[in-house]
Motif scaffolding. Structure first.
Motif, PDB file in Angstrom:
ATOM      1  N   VAL A 163     -55.745  30.787 -32.637  1.00  0.00           N
ATOM      2  CA  VAL A 163     -55.223  29.456 -32.950  1.00  0.00           C
ATOM      3  C   VAL A 163     -53.713  29.548 -33.178  1.00  0.00           C
ATOM      4  N   ALA A 164     -52.958  28.764 -32.453  1.00  0.00           N
ATOM      5  CA  ALA A 164     -51.520  28.574 -32.689  1.00  0.00           C
ATOM      6  C   ALA A 164     -50.814  29.876 -33.066  1.00  0.00           C
ATOM      7  N   SER A 165     -50.122  29.879 -34.203  1.00  0.00           N
ATOM      8  CA  SER A 165     -49.299  31.022 -34.588  1.00  0.00           C
ATOM      9  C   SER A 165     -49.724  31.511 -35.968  1.00  0.00           C
ATOM     10  N   TYR A 166     -49.271  32.705 -36.340  1.00  0.00           N
ATOM     11  CA  TYR A 166     -49.609  33.256 -37.657  1.00  0.00           C
ATOM     12  C   TYR A 166     -49.182  32.303 -38.771  1.00  0.00           C
ATOM     13  N   SER A 191     -42.613  17.307 -26.095  1.00  0.00           N
ATOM     14  CA  SER A 191     -42.751  18.048 -27.354  1.00  0.00           C
ATOM     15  C   SER A 191     -43.124  19.476 -27.009  1.00  0.00           C
ATOM     16  N   PHE A 192     -42.957  20.372 -27.972  1.00  0.00           N
ATOM     17  CA  PHE A 192     -43.316  21.769 -27.730  1.00  0.00           C
ATOM     18  C   PHE A 192     -44.812  21.944 -27.537  1.00  0.00           C
ATOM     19  N   VAL A 193     -45.604  20.960 -27.967  1.00  0.00           N
ATOM     20  CA  VAL A 193     -47.048  21.065 -27.766  1.00  0.00           C
ATOM     21  C   VAL A 193     -47.348  21.111 -26.266  1.00  0.00           C
ATOM     22  N   GLY A 234     -44.146  22.104 -36.531  1.00  0.00           N
ATOM     23  CA  GLY A 234     -44.907  23.349 -36.662  1.00  0.00           C
ATOM     24  C   GLY A 234     -44.974  24.190 -35.408  1.00  0.00           C
ATOM     25  N   GLU A 235     -44.064  23.959 -34.478  1.00  0.00           N
ATOM     26  CA  GLU A 235     -44.165  24.632 -33.190  1.00  0.00           C
ATOM     27  C   GLU A 235     -43.107  25.710 -32.952  1.00  0.00           C
ATOM     28  N   GLY A 250     -45.073  32.460 -32.955  1.00  0.00           N
ATOM     29  CA  GLY A 250     -44.708  31.123 -33.435  1.00  0.00           C
ATOM     30  C   GLY A 250     -43.229  30.963 -33.713  1.00  0.00           C
ATOM     31  N   ASN A 251     -42.409  31.898 -33.268  1.00  0.00           N
ATOM     32  CA  ASN A 251     -40.958  31.788 -33.451  1.00  0.00           C
ATOM     33  C   ASN A 251     -40.288  31.758 -32.087  1.00  0.00           C
ATOM     34  N   LEU A 252     -39.912  30.569 -31.658  1.00  0.00           N
ATOM     35  CA  LEU A 252     -39.303  30.452 -30.339  1.00  0.00           C
ATOM     36  C   LEU A 252     -37.846  30.878 -30.392  1.00  0.00           C
ATOM     37  N   CYS A 253     -37.442  31.648 -29.399  1.00  0.00           N
ATOM     38  CA  CYS A 253     -36.042  32.034 -29.230  1.00  0.00           C
ATOM     39  C   CYS A 253     -35.693  31.742 -27.782  1.00  0.00           C
TER      40      CYS A 253
END
Lengths: 785, 155, 297
Positions: free
Chosen positions: C107-110, A705-707, B45-46, B133-136
């Motif tokens: 934490v993580a993303s916006y 997973s991307f995690v 959410g990744e 948070g936006n993978l490309c």
């Protein structure tokens, strides 16, 4: 006034950075990908039951409870599909029949009226296994002590240039025996021997695999899928099902990234197989991100041994290389990675004495398939570190040893072929200049160490000797041009480049050219596959030839109508002009309805349709014992990459400060898109170097997973990325062009490893060069406490 | 499973939808409302491919239930342009060459537009942080960052 | 092997009108119902099949859960449904609770922080929770509405193990309260992930400090660690060492060593225990040094 020497006129818009044809569709959300297609309420949803064991025999399967669940329309297993499938080696069934060979191997499939019901049905299938010992290390797998993953290997159908070893797990062995390695070692002033281990990684297209299949009442099959290879899928799936290729239609809409994972056939055959049992209804199979990681193709792992030696001037005299490729459970496609690594096993160096053994080994890991670079990143990651070590050993600058040994025009290559003209020496200078090689900048903080590294590369399109392309060119009533082709735009921009080439060859503005999409095997001309960075060159040649054919038809018609010599006519900006009579006629006035004959005596001409094809005709076979032959490959694209980075002594973290790439692309049809490939490849290479690894424990992937499978994000990529185009023309490329898509990540990991060594003096067995691995290596080396 | 009648606006158009509890906003947009510009890349959410604006703020539409959006204003990639006239960020990303396969593009555009809305002059570091948070997988991000900078200049 | 659900598994979404209604429903369906706020953990775990709740009880909009208020006489109250971005953007949080603002932004993303909440981070009690250390060091307490009415749970005694807390069936956390910050408070969160940002923490170090005349050194400096123990870990020895002896490079090194000795990390897919321990020391040293610099050295 300055004078310009004109060698050959390069027509517009060749060499111009035209905007992508599909830009507008992609920024408005209008571009339709496979998962976006609408199939109405008759659509069924498929889910797959995967093997939970890396290696086991299937004792029994009970599908009765799944079948009885309301909403379930079909449950299929390997019993239903006896045919074999595979690109180079047919070692795979669509569903497992008697044995499972990796965690994720498809055991059964379900089609139901909703995805939820399909999930429930899969959970109702009962399978009894007899668990077997798995093979999880390719080097052990190649030994006689290893359990056999494919006991029937010797019975499988295979292409002539792949050599499976019966009674072993070795599904291909490529050997090179050139010169006399044994005698050469005695003449060496320095010799280094190294071992590297490159883990499995995955392509990680942001769009997971999707396939929708429908089989009509007559048995005709249509497959819509996110595909790099509609024609190969047509061929292989038709063969496996025992139907005609003409009754198997593959439609390929926009693809959300492929990097090799959507080449050949993987999950598409599952959707088709299930659809055969629910005739008339479309069946959709969509991989979850988790499944994408371990049930689609992955990159092979590699254990490599290098031994290389040079004389006191740094001239490389010999190499002895052994590669154990972890091919995974099926190597139907991956066997050719091993071959490519064999015939390229010296890297881009002229080496008089070579011994190579490149083994493709079955393991009980996910299926190793094609991935950007096709074995070259894995091989160069070790080889290019070893070259650096050899340079240090003999006391020569790492860039200098590359200058002295790199292949040039006329070099005798590892297979005995002669190298064509290449700009590699220039690429080396370009990247060295870009990162100011030889000048050591001071680190940004006292707890950091700064380093620079370079690596060079070569790669040939790896494909059968006779992989072909074809194209057509048609014109509409308004004079606009539509190009038919069978290759796929995965983002690399091949449609844009082919439109530019068609515009140039025909004589029309770029803006008036369209590509006939989506690629559809029923209507589009044949193309082997969108792989091997071969489209600009091969499909480009076909498109140019089709455009020239159309142009010829147009000029013949006009010359007849005007009574002029075709040599005096030209098509410029969509208008036929005569340089002699100065007459003009726009294409729109003649490409459909033709032209009137003189004196109202009727009409001539008719709808214009140009056709073209290209297939290399000169690639020969290689001797199975020595790997020697007349011409192993069509050509090599070469290049160099350099990086500057910092290592944090407190944590081991690496920050890439800047990167530089330079590749000899022959001719950049669209320079900005060439640079975009260099940038994207660099960052994918960076990502594989620093973060990526399928963590395998006893055959089970720990991080699907991307995690926990991290790829480079915006904050990991450097803002200073320079890309320098070198152009030494390819003799049979359109305007001299050759490919660049895959090459751009081949040398990156090695360049980063060399820069880490430059910064802190440590080497690791293989990527990812994670902060932890670097820190612990620094600890072992006494650099930190 | 319970169903819920919700009312919301999508790109300014009012919509009424009957949704099951477990339907995400992503699934509703794609499978109920034909807004397939919003992409499903991981459902966890990744990856950011499903980013849309809910009441002006970007969220992962795979991480919010449709029923939670009752009464909300949603903007998807289809809503960035106005009757064929593209937003500056759309023009800028075409110009910079920041589009390749295009699958991450809708999410990138929404996240970038949201950034420009709250910070009309972002620094390069702020842009990178806003798009983390936006993978490309195609572009190496270079031309995407350039596009956001260019769009900021255009506004 | 992870066989994630393609979408979300089936459940019923419940939207209670009052806290009492929410508590009652959760108590009546103990073991199969869970309060829903941002959902960023819940949806992931339900997809993965780790959590199998039949009901998600949306607490957004219930009494006080949507508000963030700074009262100069009492301190900060963050409603349970307030998304992280609202917290870090709040001018009083930046000004008075820098460690928390810093942690939130890591934490993580916006996008995810537009849904994720600090109270959610706390209730899930992940040892890796980035914001928990700051809340602990800042003396946080939770307002909890249970079947028997409202009560307060100090964070210091809230965490019982990974994912395990002092909450009982029927409990709804409505807000987090942080007392007024001591005068001169500074703070910082250091996070080490595999990527530069957006990853889960391999280790997280929160440090806060302020001048304190009652301490022999003149300073009160506190440190908490994430991802190195079954629960978020406050290393009391750090505070003791740096209060008792003058703050110097040597005592900071001693305190960092104490942080390393206090933690009991495990090997997991993100990092080894060995590396985590060493990073506990190195990053503690770094964070403590920075705080010391901020305090005026």
């Amino acid at each position: 006034m300055t004078t310009t020497v004109v060698h050959e006129r390069i027509p517009e818009p060749i060499g111009e950075s035209k905007p992508r044809l599909d830009n507008r569709k992609k920024v408005t959300g209008a571009a339709t990908y496979a998962d976006d297609m609408q199939f109405g309420s008759g659509l069924l949803y498929a889910r797959i039951l995967h093997s939970p064991h890396p290696h086991a025999l299937i004792k029994s399967i009970n599908i009765s409870r799944a079948k009885a669940l309301p909403g379930v329309k079909a449950v299929v297993t390997g019993e239903d599909f006896p045919g074999f499938i595979g690109l180079y080696l047919q070692d795979r069934h669509i569903f497992c029949r008697d044995r499972v060979r990796y965690v994720g191997d498809p055991v059964a499939g379900v089609a139901a009226t909703s995805e939820e019901i399909a999930v429930k049905a899969v959970n109702l299938i009962e399978v009894e296994y007899e668990v077997l010992e798995p093979v999880v290390n390719p080097e052990f797998g190649a030994s006689p002590d290893a359990p056999l993953v494919h006991p029937q290997l010797s019975e499988y159908k295979v292409v002539p240039f792949i050599l499976p070893q019966a009674g072993t797990n070795i599904s291909n062995l490529f050997k090179v025996r050139k010169g006399d390695v044994g005698a050469a070692w005695e003449k060496c002033a320095a010799i280094v021997e190294r071992k590297y281990r490159i883990p499995h990684i995955q392509h990680v297209p942001i769009e997971p695999h999707v396939a929708i299949a429908q089989v009509d009442e007559t048995g005709e099959v249509t497959l819509w899928g996110s595909s790099q290879s509609p024609f190969a899928q047509r061929n292989l799936i038709a063969q496996a099902l025992g139907i005609s290729q003409s009754d198997m239609r593959v439609v390929a809409p926009y693809v959300g990234g492929g990097f090799g994972s959507k080449a050949g056939v993987s999950m598409e055959a599952l959707a088709v197989a299930i659809a055969t049992k629910v005739r008339g209804r479309p069946v959709k199979l969509r991989l979850t991100r988790e499944e994408e990681f371990y049930t689609a193709f992955v990159r092979q792992e590699l254990i490599s041994y290098f031994k290389m030696g040079c004389d006191k001037n740094g001239k490389i005299l010999a190499m002895e290389n052994r590669f154990y490729w972890g091919g995974g459970a099926y190597t139907e496609y991956g066997v050719n990675v091993t071959r490519a690594a064999g015939y390229s096993s010296t890297g881009p160096y002229e080496v008089p004495n070579v011994k190579t053994d490149s083994y493709c080994v079955y393991t009980n890991h996910p299926v190793g398939g094609p991935m950007r670079g096709f074995g070259m990143p894995e091989m160069h990651t070790g080889l290019e570190q070893c070259i650096d070590d050899l340079a240090h050993e003999i006391g020569i600058d790492p860039v200098e040893i590359r200058r002295r040994n790199c292949i040039r025009e006329g070099s005798i290559l590892v297979t005995g072929s002669k190298m064509h003209p290449t700009g590699l020496p220039q690429c080396i200078e370009e990247t060295a200049k870009a990162i100011q090689w030889g000048q050591k900048a001071s680190p940004s903080a006292p707890n950091k160490r700064r380093g620079k590294g370079t690596a060079i590369m070569w790669k040939a399109p790896a494909m059968p000797p006779n992989a072909g392309s074809s194209a057509w060119v048609e014109l509409a009533e308004d004079g606009t041009v539509t190009v038919g082709l069978g290759g796929q735009d995965l983002g690399q921009g091949t449609f844009t480049v082919c439109a530019q080439m068609a515009a140039a060859a025909l004589g029309v503005p770029y803006e008036s050219v369209r590509i006939a999409t989506p690629v559809d095997t029923r209507f589009s001309p044949y193309e082997w596959q969108t792989v091997a960075s071969r489209l600009t060159w091969s499909m480009g040649n076909a498109v140019v030839s089709a455009a020239q054919d159309a142009r010829r038809q147009i000029l013949d018609l006009v010359s007849e109508a005007w009574g002029e010599d075709p040599e005096d006519l030209d098509i410029r900006n969509g208008v036929v002009v005569s340089y002699k009579s100065e007459q003009e006629i726009p294409l729109k006035d003649m490409v459909i309805y033709g032209l009137p004959k003189p004196n109202d005596s009727g009409w001539m001409g008719g709808p214009i349709r140009g056709r073209g094809k290209f297939m290399p005709t000169y690639v020969t076979s290689l001797d199975p014992e020595t790997g020697q032959g007349e011409r192993a490959v069509v050509h090599y694209t070469t290049g160099s990459q350099s990086v500057e980075l910092e290592v944090d002594l407190d944590t081991g973290q690496v920050e890439i400060l800047r990167g530089a790439s330079s590749f000899d692309v022959g001719k950049a049809i669209n320079p900005e898109m060439v640079k975009a490939q260099m940038e994207g490849g660099f960052v994918q290479g960076l990502s594989s170097a620093l973060f990526e690894e399928m963590k395998m424990v006893d055959g089970y992937m720990q991080n699907p997973s991307f995690v926990d499978y991290r790829i480079a994000t915006t904050t990991d990529a450097p803002s200073d990325l320079q890309s320098v185009i070198v152009e030494v023309p390819q003799d049979d490329g359109p305007w001299g062009a050759r490919g660049i898509g895959e090459h751009s990540m081949v040398a990156t990991a090695a360049a980063i490893a060399n820069a880490i060594f430059d910064a802190v003096g440590i080497r690791m067995e293989g990527p990812p060069f994670s902060a932890e691995k670097i820190y612990l290596a620094m600890l072992d080396a006494g650099i930190v406490e | 499973m319970a169903y819920h009648k919700i009312t919301l606006t999508i790109n300014g158009e009012p919509e009424q939808v009957d949704v099951p509890s477990n339907m995400t906003l992503l699934k509703m947009l794609r499978e109920r409302l034909g807004k397939t510009g919003t992409k499903n890349g991981c459902a966890a959410g990744e990856c950011g491919a499903c980013t849309v604006m809910v009441n002006g703020e970007p969220v992962n539409s795979c991480m919010i239930l449709a029923v939670e959006c009752d009464g909300s204003e949603i903007v998807t990639v289809e809503g960035l342009s106005d009757h064929g006239s593209l937003a500056p960020i759309q023009e800028a990303i075409m110009e910079s060459g920041g589009v390749q396969c295009g699958f991450c593009t809708p999410g990138i555009l929404i996240a970038s537009q949201a950034l420009l809305n709250r910070n009309p002059n972002p620094s390069e570091a702020e842009i990178r942080e806003a798009l983390v948070g936006n993978l490309c997988r195609c572009t190496g991000y270079v031309r995407i960052i350039e596009a956001v900078q260019a769009a900021a200049q255009m506004v | 092997m992870l066989e994630a659900h393609p979408g979300l598994p089936e459940f019923d979404y419940i939207k209670p009108k009052t806290l009492a209604e929410a508590s009652r429903f959760l108590a009546d369906h103990a073991g199969e119902a869970r309060p829903l706020s941002g959902g960023t953990d819940i949806f992931v775990r339900m997809r993965d099949g780790v959590w199998k709740d039949k009901y998600l009880v949306d607490i957004k909009g219930l009494d006080g859960t949507d508000e963030i208020v700074y009262d100069p006489s009492k301190g900060l109250t963050i409603g349970a449904a307030v998304a992280m971005n609202r917290v870090s953007a709040h001018p009083d949080v930046k000004k008075h609770y820098a460690a928390l603002a810093d942690a939130v932004d890591k934490v993580a993303s916006y996008q995810l922080r537009n849904r994720a909440t600090i109270v959610g981070n706390i209730c899930n009690a992940s040892p890796a929770g980035d914001t928990i250390g700051a809340c602990l060091l800042l003396g946080g307490a939770l307002d909890v509405h249970g079947v028997d009415g409202a009560r307060t749970e100090p964070l210091a005694s809230f965490f019982e193990g990974p994912g395990s807390t002092a909450l009982k069936p029927g409990d709804v956390v409505t807000s987090l309260r942080l007392p007024l910050p001591p005068k001169g408070l500074v703070g910082r969160y250091y996070k080490l992930g595999r990527n530069k940002s957006s990853d889960l923490s391999i280790i997280g170090v929160t440090v806060v400090g302020f001048p304190d005349k009652r301490a022999a050194s003149g300073y009160r400096i506190k440190l908490a660690l994430a991802s190195v123990a079954p629960t978020p870990l406050v290393v009391a020895q750090v505070e003791e060492i740096l209060a008792a002896k003058p703050v110097t490079e040597q005592t900071i090194a001693e305190a960092a060593q104490a942080a390393m000795d206090a933690c009991t990390p495990i090997d997991d897919v993100r990092a080894s225990a060995r590396y985590r321990k060493m990073m506990a020391r190195n990053l503690s040293q770094k964070a403590l040094t920075e705080i010391w610099n901020q305090l005026g050295r």
